[in-house]
Design a protein around this motif. Structure first.
Motif, short mmCIF file in Angstrom:
data_model
loop_
_atom_site.label_atom_id
_atom_site.label_comp_id
_atom_site.label_asym_id
_atom_site.label_seq_id
_atom_site.Cartn_x
_atom_site.Cartn_y
_atom_site.Cartn_z
N ILE A 166 0.88 -1.16 0.00
CA ILE A 166 0.00 0.00 0.00
C ILE A 166 0.91 1.21 0.00
N CYS A 167 0.66 2.17 -0.89
CA CYS A 167 1.58 3.29 -0.98
C CYS A 167 0.92 4.52 -1.57
N THR A 168 1.61 5.62 -1.42
CA THR A 168 1.24 6.84 -2.13
C THR A 168 1.88 6.77 -3.52
N SER A 181 18.06 0.42 -7.62
CA SER A 181 19.33 1.02 -7.19
C SER A 181 20.19 0.06 -6.37
N GLN A 182 19.69 -1.16 -6.12
CA GLN A 182 20.46 -2.11 -5.34
C GLN A 182 21.71 -2.56 -6.09
N TYR A 183 22.79 -2.76 -5.35
CA TYR A 183 24.04 -3.19 -5.99
C TYR A 183 23.92 -4.63 -6.49
N ASN A 184 23.39 -5.52 -5.67
CA ASN A 184 23.21 -6.91 -6.09
C ASN A 184 22.09 -6.98 -7.13
N ARG A 185 22.30 -7.82 -8.12
CA ARG A 185 21.38 -7.91 -9.24
C ARG A 185 20.01 -8.45 -8.82
N ASN A 186 18.95 -7.84 -9.37
CA ASN A 186 17.60 -8.32 -9.17
C ASN A 186 16.78 -7.94 -10.40
N SER A 187 15.56 -8.40 -10.45
CA SER A 187 14.68 -8.04 -11.57
C SER A 187 13.24 -7.97 -11.08
N ILE A 188 12.48 -7.08 -11.69
CA ILE A 188 11.04 -6.98 -11.43
C ILE A 188 10.33 -7.74 -12.53
N ASN A 189 9.59 -8.78 -12.16
CA ASN A 189 8.96 -9.65 -13.14
C ASN A 189 7.49 -9.35 -13.37
N ALA A 190 6.81 -8.82 -12.38
CA ALA A 190 5.38 -8.54 -12.52
C ALA A 190 4.97 -7.46 -11.53
N VAL A 191 4.04 -6.61 -11.95
CA VAL A 191 3.53 -5.54 -11.08
C VAL A 191 2.03 -5.40 -11.31
N GLU A 192 1.29 -5.30 -10.20
CA GLU A 192 -0.14 -5.02 -10.26
C GLU A 192 -0.42 -3.83 -9.35
N ILE A 193 -1.10 -2.81 -9.88
CA ILE A 193 -1.39 -1.61 -9.11
C ILE A 193 -2.83 -1.20 -9.34
N ALA A 194 -3.53 -0.84 -8.25
CA ALA A 194 -4.91 -0.37 -8.33
C ALA A 194 -5.06 0.87 -7.45
N TYR A 195 -6.00 1.73 -7.83
CA TYR A 195 -6.24 2.97 -7.08
C TYR A 195 -7.44 2.77 -6.16
N ASP A 196 -7.25 3.12 -4.88
CA ASP A 196 -8.32 3.01 -3.90
C ASP A 196 -8.99 4.37 -3.75
N GLU A 197 -10.24 4.49 -4.19
CA GLU A 197 -10.92 5.78 -4.20
C GLU A 197 -11.20 6.31 -2.80
N THR A 199 -9.42 5.97 0.02
CA THR A 199 -8.24 6.50 0.73
C THR A 199 -7.34 7.35 -0.16
N GLY A 200 -7.47 7.20 -1.49
CA GLY A 200 -6.57 7.92 -2.39
C GLY A 200 -5.20 7.28 -2.49
N LEU A 201 -5.05 6.08 -1.97
CA LEU A 201 -3.77 5.37 -2.02
C LEU A 201 -3.76 4.33 -3.13
N LEU A 202 -2.58 3.81 -3.40
CA LEU A 202 -2.40 2.75 -4.39
C LEU A 202 -2.19 1.43 -3.67
N THR A 203 -2.83 0.40 -4.15
CA THR A 203 -2.62 -0.94 -3.61
C THR A 203 -2.18 -1.85 -4.75
N GLY A 204 -1.44 -2.87 -4.40
CA GLY A 204 -1.00 -3.77 -5.46
C GLY A 204 -0.03 -4.82 -4.96
N ASP A 244 -0.78 6.63 7.49
CA ASP A 244 -0.77 5.56 8.48
C ASP A 244 -2.19 5.08 8.76
N GLU A 245 -3.11 6.00 8.92
CA GLU A 245 -4.49 5.61 9.19
C GLU A 245 -5.11 4.90 8.00
N ALA A 246 -4.88 5.43 6.80
CA ALA A 246 -5.43 4.79 5.61
C ALA A 246 -4.81 3.42 5.38
#
Length: 274
Positions: A166-168, A181-197, A199-204, A244-246
């Motif tokens: 949960i994030c802004t 920005s991590q020194y050790n190698r990694n990869s992002i393979n999948a991302v899911e993001i939705a908008y919560d009306e 709270t105005g926050l993003l969940t995913g 924090d509350e949201a």
């Protein structure tokens, strides 16, 4: 009976003897020698291109030595960003460190860890009982189980992990920047993001892999695990902020502090009545 040999007969015998000697010499000396000579000529013609190739390589020997040094340096530069192992605590601390880095912008809920994936294998030395399938382009397809059976110079593995968050909007950007920005190698393979009306926050959720290479000549360095604070009522975030509350609401957490105060007041009233 006259056994006298005439001069003509003698010359004829000498001629026949010479022919016989010539025939014997041809079959015993000249013919085998000619065959050996022909064989040597053919072998020489066959080896001549190789000799020329080796002479060319010898002339470029210094260039090859320099190339080997440069190649070794490049390999060392690449492998320097891969640890020799990724343990469960590495994945947990990766998850916790992102959460702690942006307490007012980002909060993680769940962490899922899966079995290691064999990403690539280089310098196979012994296949053992492994089954290797080769594609048309010459690349090899090896299952995770077979990868454990064979021995190789390098084995590249990925440690899959999935995190719900949960994030802004800024928190989402901070999360991606932190991972890349991590020194050790990694990869992002999948991302899911939705908008919560509400709270105005993003969940995913985000799925990624932390990579490591077996076969590197370096020790495994375990992650730093700080001491866990005790006596904290809110193990997620302590700041009283809108985020924090949201976030608490989206995480399914009730206002435990408020409930605690209500319980305390009720206990207090009961004490006064007594």
């Amino acid at each position: 009976m006259d056994m006298t040999i005439t001069k003509g007969q003698r010359d004829l015998l000498i001629g026949l003897l010479g022919v016989l000697i010539a025939v014997v010499v041809w079959f015993t000396v000249a013919s085998p020698t000619k065959e050996k000579t022909d064989a040597l000529i053919n072998e020489n013609n066959t080896l001549k291109p190789k000799v020329e190739e080796y002479e060319l390589r010898d002339a470029r020997l210094d260039e090859y030595k320099l190339g080997i040094v440069q190649n070794d340096a490049e390999i060392e530069t690449i492998t320097a960003r891969f640890p020799s192992m990724v343990e469960v605590e590495d994945e947990v601390m990766f998850w916790a460190n992102i959460d702690n880095a942006y307490p007012f912008q980002l909060a993680f809920k769940d962490l899922e860890m899966e079995e290691r994936d064999a990403v690539a294998i280089a310098g196979i030395e012994d296949t053992g009982e492994a089954t290797i399938a080769y594609e048309e382009d010459g690349s090899a397809t090896i299952s995770d189980t077979d990868a454990e059976q064979l021995s190789a110079q390098y084995k590249l593995y990925g440690a899959p992990m999935a995190m719900n968050f949960i994030c802004t909007y800024d928190g989402m950007k901070d999360m991606f920047e932190y991972i890349t920005s991590q020194y050790n190698r990694n990869s992002i393979n999948a991302v899911e993001i939705a908008y919560d009306e509400e709270t105005g926050l993003l969940t995913g959720a985000i799925g990624m892999e932390l990579y490591y290479i077996e076969g590197l000549d370096k020790e495994y360095n375990p992650p730093f695990i700080p001491s866990i604070p005790k006596g904290q009522s809110d193990v997620f975030h302590t700041a009283s902020s809108d985020f924090d509350e949201a976030a608490r609401a989206l995480l399914g957490l009730e206002n435990s502090e408020a409930n605690g105060e209500e319980n305390g007041e009720e206990n207090g009233e009961d004490s006064e009545e007594e």
